[in-house]
Design a protein around this motif. Sequence first.
Motif, PDB file in Angstrom:
ATOM      1  N   UNK A  80       8.280  -6.583  -5.852  1.00  0.00           N
ATOM      2  CA  UNK A  80       7.048  -7.020  -5.194  1.00  0.00           C
ATOM      3  C   UNK A  80       5.811  -6.450  -5.870  1.00  0.00           C
ATOM      4  N   UNK A  81       4.697  -7.159  -5.719  1.00  0.00           N
ATOM      5  CA  UNK A  81       3.412  -6.641  -6.188  1.00  0.00           C
ATOM      6  C   UNK A  81       3.043  -5.431  -5.352  1.00  0.00           C
ATOM      7  N   UNK A  82       2.482  -4.406  -5.980  1.00  0.00           N
ATOM      8  CA  UNK A  82       2.182  -3.172  -5.266  1.00  0.00           C
ATOM      9  C   UNK A  82       1.170  -3.402  -4.143  1.00  0.00           C
ATOM     10  N   UNK A  83       0.251  -4.348  -4.328  1.00  0.00           N
ATOM     11  CA  UNK A  83      -0.708  -4.643  -3.259  1.00  0.00           C
ATOM     12  C   UNK A  83       0.011  -5.178  -2.021  1.00  0.00           C
ATOM     13  N   UNK A  84       1.024  -5.998  -2.231  1.00  0.00           N
ATOM     14  CA  UNK A  84       1.804  -6.512  -1.100  1.00  0.00           C
ATOM     15  C   UNK A  84       2.555  -5.383  -0.410  1.00  0.00           C
ATOM     16  N   UNK A  85       3.107  -4.479  -1.212  1.00  0.00           N
ATOM     17  CA  UNK A  85       3.812  -3.324  -0.646  1.00  0.00           C
ATOM     18  C   UNK A  85       2.858  -2.483   0.191  1.00  0.00           C
ATOM     19  N   UNK A  86       1.646  -2.296  -0.307  1.00  0.00           N
ATOM     20  CA  UNK A  86       0.666  -1.479   0.407  1.00  0.00           C
ATOM     21  C   UNK A  86       0.244  -2.108   1.725  1.00  0.00           C
ATOM     22  N   UNK A  87       0.121  -3.425   1.749  1.00  0.00           N
ATOM     23  CA  UNK A  87      -0.247  -4.088   3.005  1.00  0.00           C
ATOM     24  C   UNK A  87       0.813  -3.851   4.072  1.00  0.00           C
ATOM     25  N   UNK A  88       2.085  -3.945   3.680  1.00  0.00           N
ATOM     26  CA  UNK A  88       3.170  -3.706   4.640  1.00  0.00           C
ATOM     27  C   UNK A  88       3.247  -2.226   4.985  1.00  0.00           C
ATOM     28  N   UNK A  89       3.030  -1.375   3.984  1.00  0.00           N
ATOM     29  CA  UNK A  89       3.030   0.062   4.244  1.00  0.00           C
ATOM     30  C   UNK A  89       1.984   0.414   5.294  1.00  0.00           C
ATOM     31  N   UNK A  90       0.822  -0.221   5.209  1.00  0.00           N
ATOM     32  CA  UNK A  90      -0.240   0.055   6.169  1.00  0.00           C
ATOM     33  C   UNK A  90       0.212  -0.271   7.591  1.00  0.00           C
ATOM     34  N   UNK A  91       0.873  -1.414   7.753  1.00  0.00           N
ATOM     35  CA  UNK A  91       1.352  -1.806   9.074  1.00  0.00           C
ATOM     36  C   UNK A  91       2.342  -0.795   9.629  1.00  0.00           C
ATOM     37  N   UNK A 124      -6.694   1.670   2.798  1.00  0.00           N
ATOM     38  CA  UNK A 124      -7.582   0.570   2.424  1.00  0.00           C
ATOM     39  C   UNK A 124      -8.333   0.884   1.131  1.00  0.00           C
ATOM     40  N   UNK A 125      -8.695   2.152   0.930  1.00  0.00           N
ATOM     41  CA  UNK A 125      -9.357   2.534  -0.315  1.00  0.00           C
ATOM     42  C   UNK A 125      -8.437   2.308  -1.513  1.00  0.00           C
ATOM     43  N   UNK A 126      -7.168   2.711  -1.355  1.00  0.00           N
ATOM     44  CA  UNK A 126      -6.204   2.496  -2.438  1.00  0.00           C
ATOM     45  C   UNK A 126      -5.967   1.013  -2.664  1.00  0.00           C
ATOM     46  N   UNK A 127      -5.877   0.255  -1.572  1.00  0.00           N
ATOM     47  CA  UNK A 127      -5.646  -1.188  -1.681  1.00  0.00           C
ATOM     48  C   UNK A 127      -6.819  -1.864  -2.397  1.00  0.00           C
ATOM     49  N   UNK A 128      -8.032  -1.411  -2.113  1.00  0.00           N
ATOM     50  CA  UNK A 128      -9.198  -1.968  -2.800  1.00  0.00           C
ATOM     51  C   UNK A 128      -9.128  -1.703  -4.298  1.00  0.00           C
ATOM     52  N   UNK A 129      -8.655  -0.508  -4.673  1.00  0.00           N
ATOM     53  CA  UNK A 129      -8.484  -0.199  -6.089  1.00  0.00           C
ATOM     54  C   UNK A 129      -7.463  -1.130  -6.735  1.00  0.00           C
ATOM     55  N   UNK A 130      -6.381  -1.374  -6.024  1.00  0.00           N
ATOM     56  CA  UNK A 130      -5.330  -2.239  -6.549  1.00  0.00           C
ATOM     57  C   UNK A 130      -5.836  -3.662  -6.752  1.00  0.00           C
ATOM     58  N   UNK A 131      -6.629  -4.141  -5.802  1.00  0.00           N
ATOM     59  CA  UNK A 131      -7.160  -5.501  -5.904  1.00  0.00           C
ATOM     60  C   UNK A 131      -8.188  -5.618  -7.024  1.00  0.00           C
TER      61      UNK A 131
END
Length: 229
Positions: A90-101, A220-227
């Motif tokens: 999976x893309x790391x951004x997708x992993x992070x979104x699920x991790x957040x949940x 969210x800060x890390x996710x913004x970096x990934x995006x």
Amino acid sequence: MSLGALRPSPLVEQATVRLREQITSGEWAVGTRLPGETTLAKSLGVGRSTVREALRALAGAGLVQARQGSGVFVIATKPKEDWSTRLRQAAIADVYEVRMLVEVEAVQLAALRRTDDDVAALHGALARRREAAHAGNAEFVEADIALHGAMVAAAHNPVLTGLFSEFVPVLQQRLLDLLEMLNLRSDDPNHGDEGHAELVNAVVRGDAEAAGRALRNELEQTLALLHSL
């Protein structure tokens, strides 16, 4: 295509591989009814119990299905991917979104359920993260994930703990890649310390809302970096 007798070693594994090859190679197409256990056992040179276990493994992989009174049928020619494989791909951004949940819910529960032992573990994990600031990226990432793991453990929900543990191998490698790619610790070796301290303090004092907010802000800060990559 002859099945051929097997060598005496882990027979169930060998039988599973040999039968899987028959399916994935197209020898047994979708909809094919497999030979009976006795026939397969004779072809492979093993007992019926070995064949039965191999068929269970193939069913678990989503390749075959037993139908009451009819036999075992091929239902797919490609094994279904397990959760760990999907995470690795999976893309790391997708992993992070699920991790957040998962993790935001976990820290909110942790704030309500933490014990004295959990509090001690959290303080210890935060201290080790700070110590790792003087080490390399690999040690720092390991300490960071250990702190998050201690927070999830404080929720005392084995399902959440299990979900988080599935994320760990992927997170560890991807976070290390991110640190090295963006050189995030060049100016601040203890990157993110303030946010992690705020998170630990919120959990310790039992403020579920603040704990969830602190973790969400960090992720969210890390996710913004990934995006942005």
